[in-house]
Design an enzyme around this catalytic site. Structure first.
Site, PDB file in Angstrom:
ATOM      1  N   PRO A  30       0.822  -1.225   0.000  1.00 50.43           N
ATOM      2  CA  PRO A  30       0.000   0.000   0.000  1.00 50.43           C
ATOM      3  C   PRO A  30       0.849   1.265   0.000  1.00 50.43           C
ATOM      4  CG  PRO A  30      -0.284  -1.242   2.073  1.00 50.43           C
ATOM      5  CD  PRO A  30       0.668  -2.027   1.217  1.00 50.43           C
ATOM      6  N   ASP A  31       0.360   2.324  -0.661  1.00 48.35           N
ATOM      7  CA  ASP A  31       1.050   3.612  -0.573  1.00 48.35           C
ATOM      8  C   ASP A  31       0.564   4.338   0.680  1.00 48.35           C
ATOM      9  OD1 ASP A  31      -1.450   4.566  -1.270  1.00 48.35           O
ATOM     10  OD2 ASP A  31      -0.868   5.279  -3.258  1.00 48.35           O
ATOM     11  N   PHE A  32       0.881   5.608   0.805  1.00 51.37           N
ATOM     12  CA  PHE A  32       0.452   6.360   1.982  1.00 51.37           C
ATOM     13  C   PHE A  32      -0.860   7.103   1.735  1.00 51.37           C
ATOM     14  CE2 PHE A  32       4.634   7.085   4.554  1.00 51.37           C
ATOM     15  CZ  PHE A  32       4.640   5.743   4.869  1.00 51.37           C
ATOM     16  N   ARG A  33      -0.993   7.731   0.551  1.00 51.92           N
ATOM     17  CA  ARG A  33      -2.065   8.711   0.402  1.00 51.92           C
ATOM     18  C   ARG A  33      -3.243   8.305  -0.478  1.00 51.92           C
ATOM     19  NH1 ARG A  33       2.565  10.875   1.049  1.00 51.92           N
ATOM     20  NH2 ARG A  33       2.891  12.173   2.878  1.00 51.92           N
ATOM     21  N   ASN A 103      10.893   4.971  -2.507  1.00 55.74           N
ATOM     22  CA  ASN A 103      10.482   3.701  -1.913  1.00 55.74           C
ATOM     23  C   ASN A 103      11.621   3.051  -1.143  1.00 55.74           C
ATOM     24  OD1 ASN A 103       8.074   4.176  -3.087  1.00 55.74           O
ATOM     25  ND2 ASN A 103       8.283   2.662  -4.714  1.00 55.74           N
ATOM     26  N   ASP A 105      11.418  -0.404  -0.527  1.00 56.72           N
ATOM     27  CA  ASP A 105      11.119  -1.837  -0.634  1.00 56.72           C
ATOM     28  C   ASP A 105      12.143  -2.659  -1.409  1.00 56.72           C
ATOM     29  OD1 ASP A 105      10.482  -1.255  -3.373  1.00 56.72           O
ATOM     30  OD2 ASP A 105       8.415  -0.788  -2.800  1.00 56.72           O
ATOM     31  N   HIS A 120      15.104   7.422   0.568  1.00 52.33           N
ATOM     32  CA  HIS A 120      14.619   7.173   1.924  1.00 52.33           C
ATOM     33  C   HIS A 120      15.159   5.872   2.508  1.00 52.33           C
ATOM     34  CE1 HIS A 120      11.065  10.054   0.903  1.00 52.33           C
ATOM     35  NE2 HIS A 120      12.160  10.698   1.243  1.00 52.33           N
TER      36      HIS A 120
HETATM   37  P1  NAD Z   1       2.064   8.687  -1.722  1.00 53.81           P
HETATM   38  O1  NAD Z   1       1.363   7.589  -1.016  1.00 53.81           O
HETATM   39  O2  NAD Z   1       2.040  10.032  -1.134  1.00 53.81           O
HETATM   40  O3  NAD Z   1       1.496   8.832  -3.203  1.00 53.81           O
HETATM   41  C1  NAD Z   1       1.376   7.736  -4.057  1.00 53.81           C
HETATM   42  C2  NAD Z   1       0.754   8.233  -5.352  1.00 53.81           C
HETATM   43  O4  NAD Z   1       0.781   7.159  -6.270  1.00 53.81           O
HETATM   44  C3  NAD Z   1      -0.692   8.672  -5.209  1.00 53.81           C
HETATM   45  O5  NAD Z   1      -0.851   9.947  -5.799  1.00 53.81           O
HETATM   46  C4  NAD Z   1      -1.482   7.597  -5.976  1.00 53.81           C
HETATM   47  O6  NAD Z   1      -2.570   8.132  -6.699  1.00 53.81           O
HETATM   48  C5  NAD Z   1      -0.459   7.071  -6.933  1.00 53.81           C
HETATM   49  N1  NAD Z   1      -0.645   5.660  -7.290  1.00 53.81           N
HETATM   50  C6  NAD Z   1      -0.918   4.628  -6.456  1.00 53.81           C
HETATM   51  N2  NAD Z   1      -0.945   3.471  -7.151  1.00 53.81           N
HETATM   52  C7  NAD Z   1      -0.689   3.790  -8.447  1.00 53.81           C
HETATM   53  C8  NAD Z   1      -0.574   3.044  -9.645  1.00 53.81           C
HETATM   54  N3  NAD Z   1      -0.736   1.710  -9.641  1.00 53.81           N
HETATM   55  N4  NAD Z   1      -0.306   3.692 -10.797  1.00 53.81           N
HETATM   56  C9  NAD Z   1      -0.151   5.052 -10.818  1.00 53.81           C
HETATM   57  N5  NAD Z   1      -0.228   5.809  -9.703  1.00 53.81           N
HETATM   58  C10 NAD Z   1      -0.488   5.195  -8.536  1.00 53.81           C
HETATM   59  O7  NAD Z   1       3.553   8.173  -1.977  1.00 53.81           O
HETATM   60  P2  NAD Z   1       4.914   8.990  -2.094  1.00 53.81           P
HETATM   61  O8  NAD Z   1       4.714  10.236  -2.860  1.00 53.81           O
HETATM   62  O9  NAD Z   1       5.939   8.017  -2.508  1.00 53.81           O
HETATM   63  O10 NAD Z   1       5.238   9.417  -0.600  1.00 53.81           O
HETATM   64  C11 NAD Z   1       5.113   8.459   0.420  1.00 53.81           C
HETATM   65  C12 NAD Z   1       6.323   8.223   1.287  1.00 53.81           C
HETATM   66  O11 NAD Z   1       6.091   6.957   1.894  1.00 53.81           O
HETATM   67  C13 NAD Z   1       7.604   8.085   0.558  1.00 53.81           C
HETATM   68  O12 NAD Z   1       8.489   8.889   1.216  1.00 53.81           O
HETATM   69  C14 NAD Z   1       8.025   6.623   0.712  1.00 53.81           C
HETATM   70  O13 NAD Z   1       9.304   6.562   1.313  1.00 53.81           O
HETATM   71  C15 NAD Z   1       7.099   6.021   1.726  1.00 53.81           C
HETATM   72  N6  NAD Z   1       6.461   4.740   1.340  1.00 53.81           N
HETATM   73  C16 NAD Z   1       7.161   3.789   0.647  1.00 53.81           C
HETATM   74  C17 NAD Z   1       6.557   2.611   0.275  1.00 53.81           C
HETATM   75  C18 NAD Z   1       7.372   1.577  -0.485  1.00 53.81           C
HETATM   76  O14 NAD Z   1       8.574   1.492  -0.292  1.00 53.81           O
HETATM   77  N7  NAD Z   1       6.759   0.805  -1.378  1.00 53.81           N
HETATM   78  C19 NAD Z   1       5.209   2.379   0.576  1.00 53.81           C
HETATM   79  C20 NAD Z   1       4.517   3.361   1.300  1.00 53.81           C
HETATM   80  C21 NAD Z   1       5.153   4.557   1.665  1.00 53.81           C
END
Ligand code: NAD
Ligand code: ZN
Length: 242
Positions: A30-33, A103, A105, A120
């Site tokens: 999962p993402d954050f937002r 990311n 991961d 990060h």
């Molecule tokens: P965010 O959650 O703020 O934003 C993610 C964006 O990606 C959203 O605008 C969403 O609409 C879009 N999105 C989601 N799935 C998508 C897809 N399949 N195709 C196209 N767009 C898609 O994430 P951010 O801007 O990276 O900031 C979050 C912080 O959290 C980062 O600093 C990161 O380090 C950390 N984080 C990392 C992970 C990971 O390593 N996978 C996961 C969660 C959070």
């Protein structure tokens, strides 16, 4: 693949990709937002995620920090998706010079990308806060509660940048340098809400800025080309480029 994107890539010589959590949602992380993102899930502890993932919380509540971290942020079995694989392919053709990622991961490397700048940090690297001994992710996962060092009993923490912590200056300057050299910057899967990372766009001086995100972002208006679509669908097509 997308015709306009293909045209841009055909004329590009130095492409850089800058991505965020949206790059890995199709791998089940999962993402954050987003609506399904971690900010909208119950954290299981009585604090918001951005507070749990802060340096002060880590120092004062290590048990709760690791309980949250191990269950919500570490996804040991996640596999690269077509977006990661498409970018690795583009690097192998010589066009893509770097992936800059927010990311933690490690999925770009798992897909075969070589030049990955992790702003990060990474869940894959861990170290003892007292003696600096290094540990793999498997050690964190196997530990019950707070992971402690085999040599000195210090806390073993992930090499990830927590809120209230500074980015690694050498990773940052390499990210700035590589983006400044790019003729095409593809920005994908990031809400561009986290600074200083989002400020990297200011260093781009090339001709084509491509935005790929499911939702609109603050940078869409300055993009040469903005695509609102799942990123795996768009970047998966990179495999067709020779
Ligand atoms: P965010 O959650 O703020 O934003 C993610 C964006 O990606 C959203 O605008 C969403 O609409 C879009 N999105 C989601 N799935 C998508 C897809 N399949 N195709 C196209 N767009 C898609 O994430 P951010 O801007 O990276 O900031 C979050 C912080 O959290 C980062 O600093 C990161 O380090 C950390 N984080 C990392 C992970 C990971 O390593 N996978 C996961 C969660 C959070
Ligand atoms: Zn130690």
């Amino acid at each position: 693949m997308d015709d306009a994107l293909r045209e841009i890539l055909v004329r590009s010589r130095r492409v850089v990709f800058f991505g965020g959590a949206g790059v890995s949602t199709e791998s089940g992380i999962p993402d954050f937002r987003s609506a399904e993102g971690l900010y909208r899930q119950e954290s299981g502890v009585n604090y918001p995620p951005e507070e749990v993932m802060s340096r002060s919380f880590f120092l004062t509540h290590p048990e709760e920090f690791f309980a949250y971290y191990k269950t919500r942020l570490v996804h040991h079995d996640a596999q690269p998706n077509p977006a990661h694989r498409g970018l690795a392919h583009l690097e192998s053709t010589g066009k893509l010079i770097a992936v800059v990622t927010q990311n933690i991961d490690g999925l770009h490397q798992k897909a075969g990308s070589k030049n990955v700048l992790e702003l990060h940090g990474s869940v894959q690297r861990n170290y003892c806060v007292d003696c600096d001994k290094r540990y793999p992710l498997s050690f964190i996962i196997a530990s019950a509660g707070v992971p402690t060092c085999e040599s000195c009993s210090g806390i073993v923490r992930p090499d990830v940048v927590l809120y209230e912590e500074a980015l690694d200056p050498s990773v940052w300057s390499r990210a700035v340098g590589t983006i400044a050299q790019a003729d095409t910057l593809i920005v994908g899967g990031t809400s561009l809400a986290v600074y200083p990372a989002a400020g990297l766009l200011d260093f781009f001086a090339g001709s084509d800025l491509v935005l790929i995100n499911k939702e609109p972002t603050p940078a869409d208006r300055i993009a040469t080309y903005a695509i609102q679509a799942p990123i795996g669908e768009v970047l998966g097509g990179l495999g067709e480029l020779a």
